[in-house]
Design a protein around this motif. Structure first.
Motif, PDB file in Angstrom:
ATOM      1  N   ARG A 125     -49.824 -19.515   6.940  1.00 50.68           N
ATOM      2  CA  ARG A 125     -50.653 -20.258   7.669  1.00 50.68           C
ATOM      3  C   ARG A 125     -50.766 -19.584   9.286  1.00 50.68           C
ATOM      4  NH1 ARG A 125     -47.837 -25.970   7.820  1.00 50.68           N
ATOM      5  NH2 ARG A 125     -48.534 -25.847   5.899  1.00 50.68           N
ATOM      6  N   THR A 126     -52.144 -19.579   9.629  1.00 52.50           N
ATOM      7  CA  THR A 126     -52.426 -19.284  10.797  1.00 52.50           C
ATOM      8  C   THR A 126     -53.260 -20.206  11.700  1.00 52.50           C
ATOM      9  OG1 THR A 126     -52.597 -16.812  10.211  1.00 52.50           O
ATOM     10  CG2 THR A 126     -53.638 -17.412  12.246  1.00 52.50           C
ATOM     11  N   TYR A 127     -52.666 -20.331  13.041  1.00 52.87           N
ATOM     12  CA  TYR A 127     -53.255 -21.353  13.830  1.00 52.87           C
ATOM     13  C   TYR A 127     -54.260 -20.586  14.720  1.00 52.87           C
ATOM     14  CZ  TYR A 127     -49.523 -24.445  12.289  1.00 52.87           C
ATOM     15  OH  TYR A 127     -48.697 -24.916  11.319  1.00 52.87           O
ATOM     16  N   TYR A 128     -55.444 -21.361  15.144  1.00 47.31           N
ATOM     17  CA  TYR A 128     -56.413 -20.380  15.830  1.00 47.31           C
ATOM     18  C   TYR A 128     -56.918 -21.586  16.823  1.00 47.31           C
ATOM     19  CZ  TYR A 128     -57.115 -17.631  11.816  1.00 47.31           C
ATOM     20  OH  TYR A 128     -56.952 -16.327  10.700  1.00 47.31           O
ATOM     21  N   LYS A 129     -57.121 -20.641  18.133  1.00 46.89           N
ATOM     22  CA  LYS A 129     -57.935 -21.366  19.103  1.00 46.89           C
ATOM     23  C   LYS A 129     -59.182 -20.663  19.315  1.00 46.89           C
ATOM     24  CE  LYS A 129     -58.014 -22.029  24.247  1.00 46.89           C
ATOM     25  NZ  LYS A 129     -57.304 -21.564  25.394  1.00 46.89           N
ATOM     26  N   ARG A 130     -60.222 -21.398  18.752  1.00 46.13           N
ATOM     27  CA  ARG A 130     -61.490 -20.949  18.589  1.00 46.13           C
ATOM     28  C   ARG A 130     -61.428 -19.677  17.496  1.00 46.13           C
ATOM     29  NH1 ARG A 130     -61.858 -22.723  23.529  1.00 46.13           N
ATOM     30  NH2 ARG A 130     -61.657 -20.986  24.875  1.00 46.13           N
ATOM     31  N   ASP A 131     -61.657 -18.548  17.728  1.00 49.86           N
ATOM     32  CA  ASP A 131     -61.604 -17.262  16.775  1.00 49.86           C
ATOM     33  C   ASP A 131     -60.379 -16.594  17.090  1.00 49.86           C
ATOM     34  OD1 ASP A 131     -64.166 -17.741  15.779  1.00 49.86           O
ATOM     35  OD2 ASP A 131     -65.286 -16.458  17.078  1.00 49.86           O
ATOM     36  N   ARG A 132     -59.634 -17.003  17.989  1.00 52.44           N
ATOM     37  CA  ARG A 132     -58.400 -16.201  18.198  1.00 52.44           C
ATOM     38  C   ARG A 132     -57.052 -16.666  17.535  1.00 52.44           C
ATOM     39  NH1 ARG A 132     -55.283 -16.547  23.944  1.00 52.44           N
ATOM     40  NH2 ARG A 132     -53.529 -14.817  23.545  1.00 52.44           N
ATOM     41  N   PRO A 133     -56.596 -15.990  16.675  1.00 56.68           N
ATOM     42  CA  PRO A 133     -55.162 -16.433  16.116  1.00 56.68           C
ATOM     43  C   PRO A 133     -54.092 -16.677  17.229  1.00 56.68           C
ATOM     44  CG  PRO A 133     -55.631 -14.200  15.476  1.00 56.68           C
ATOM     45  CD  PRO A 133     -56.895 -14.627  16.323  1.00 56.68           C
ATOM     46  N   VAL A 134     -53.290 -17.569  17.125  1.00 52.15           N
ATOM     47  CA  VAL A 134     -52.364 -17.915  18.184  1.00 52.15           C
ATOM     48  C   VAL A 134     -50.955 -18.057  17.648  1.00 52.15           C
ATOM     49  CG1 VAL A 134     -53.681 -18.619  20.050  1.00 52.15           C
ATOM     50  CG2 VAL A 134     -52.880 -20.128  18.380  1.00 52.15           C
ATOM     51  N   GLU A 135     -50.876 -18.185  16.352  1.00 52.33           N
ATOM     52  CA  GLU A 135     -49.439 -18.367  15.811  1.00 52.33           C
ATOM     53  C   GLU A 135     -49.646 -18.174  14.348  1.00 52.33           C
ATOM     54  OE1 GLU A 135     -45.463 -20.887  16.214  1.00 52.33           O
ATOM     55  OE2 GLU A 135     -47.506 -22.258  15.791  1.00 52.33           O
ATOM     56  N   THR A 136     -48.561 -17.560  13.495  1.00 47.49           N
ATOM     57  CA  THR A 136     -48.731 -17.612  12.124  1.00 47.49           C
ATOM     58  C   THR A 136     -47.361 -17.828  11.687  1.00 47.49           C
ATOM     59  OG1 THR A 136     -50.321 -15.720  12.010  1.00 47.49           O
ATOM     60  CG2 THR A 136     -49.167 -15.730  10.229  1.00 47.49           C
ATOM     61  N   ALA A 137     -47.237 -18.647  10.633  1.00 42.04           N
ATOM     62  CA  ALA A 137     -45.909 -19.210  10.165  1.00 42.04           C
ATOM     63  C   ALA A 137     -46.220 -18.646   8.490  1.00 42.04           C
ATOM     64  CB  ALA A 137     -45.968 -20.465  10.000  1.00 42.04           C
ATOM     65  N   ASP A 138     -44.779 -17.898   8.195  1.00 47.93           N
ATOM     66  CA  ASP A 138     -44.756 -17.671   6.514  1.00 47.93           C
ATOM     67  C   ASP A 138     -43.977 -18.562   6.071  1.00 47.93           C
ATOM     68  OD1 ASP A 138     -46.542 -15.339   6.981  1.00 47.93           O
ATOM     69  OD2 ASP A 138     -44.910 -14.218   7.777  1.00 47.93           O
ATOM     70  N   ILE A 139     -44.477 -19.328   5.018  1.00 47.67           N
ATOM     71  CA  ILE A 139     -43.771 -20.235   4.547  1.00 47.67           C
ATOM     72  C   ILE A 139     -43.467 -20.089   2.898  1.00 47.67           C
ATOM     73  CG2 ILE A 139     -43.584 -22.951   3.954  1.00 47.67           C
ATOM     74  CD1 ILE A 139     -45.769 -23.154   6.182  1.00 47.67           C
ATOM     75  N   VAL A 140     -42.197 -20.294   2.343  1.00 47.00           N
ATOM     76  CA  VAL A 140     -41.967 -20.052   0.911  1.00 47.00           C
ATOM     77  C   VAL A 140     -41.340 -21.027   0.427  1.00 47.00           C
ATOM     78  CG1 VAL A 140     -40.790 -18.677  -0.579  1.00 47.00           C
ATOM     79  CG2 VAL A 140     -41.698 -17.392   1.537  1.00 47.00           C
TER      80      VAL A 140
END
Length: 73
Positions: free
Chosen positions: A41-56
């Protein structure tokens, strides 16, 4: 993120399935090799990724449910 001045505009997810790795099976308290869902899961501010979470998660314990808006004409 809003509390630190970063307004998230959208979230992207890539979902795959595979067998649980030994350390994942131990953490999830499932037998080794049980199918799991892997969500990046990647969170974006417009086109810029700001945080990624890897969930299993164990595929036998969760349902992934999505609602996708259909834009008007």
């Amino acid at each position: 993120m809003d509390s630190i001045g970063v307004h998230i505009t959208h979230v992207g997810e890539d979902v795959t399935g595979r067998a649980a790795r030994p350390y994942e099976a131990e953490t999830l308290v499932v037998p080794a090799g049980v199918p799991v869902l892997v969500i990046e899961r990647t969170y974006y501010k417009r086109d810029r990724p700001v945080e990624t979470a890897d969930i299993v998660v164990s595929s036998e314990r969760y349902v992934l449910s999505y609602r996708l808006p259909i834009p008007g004409r």
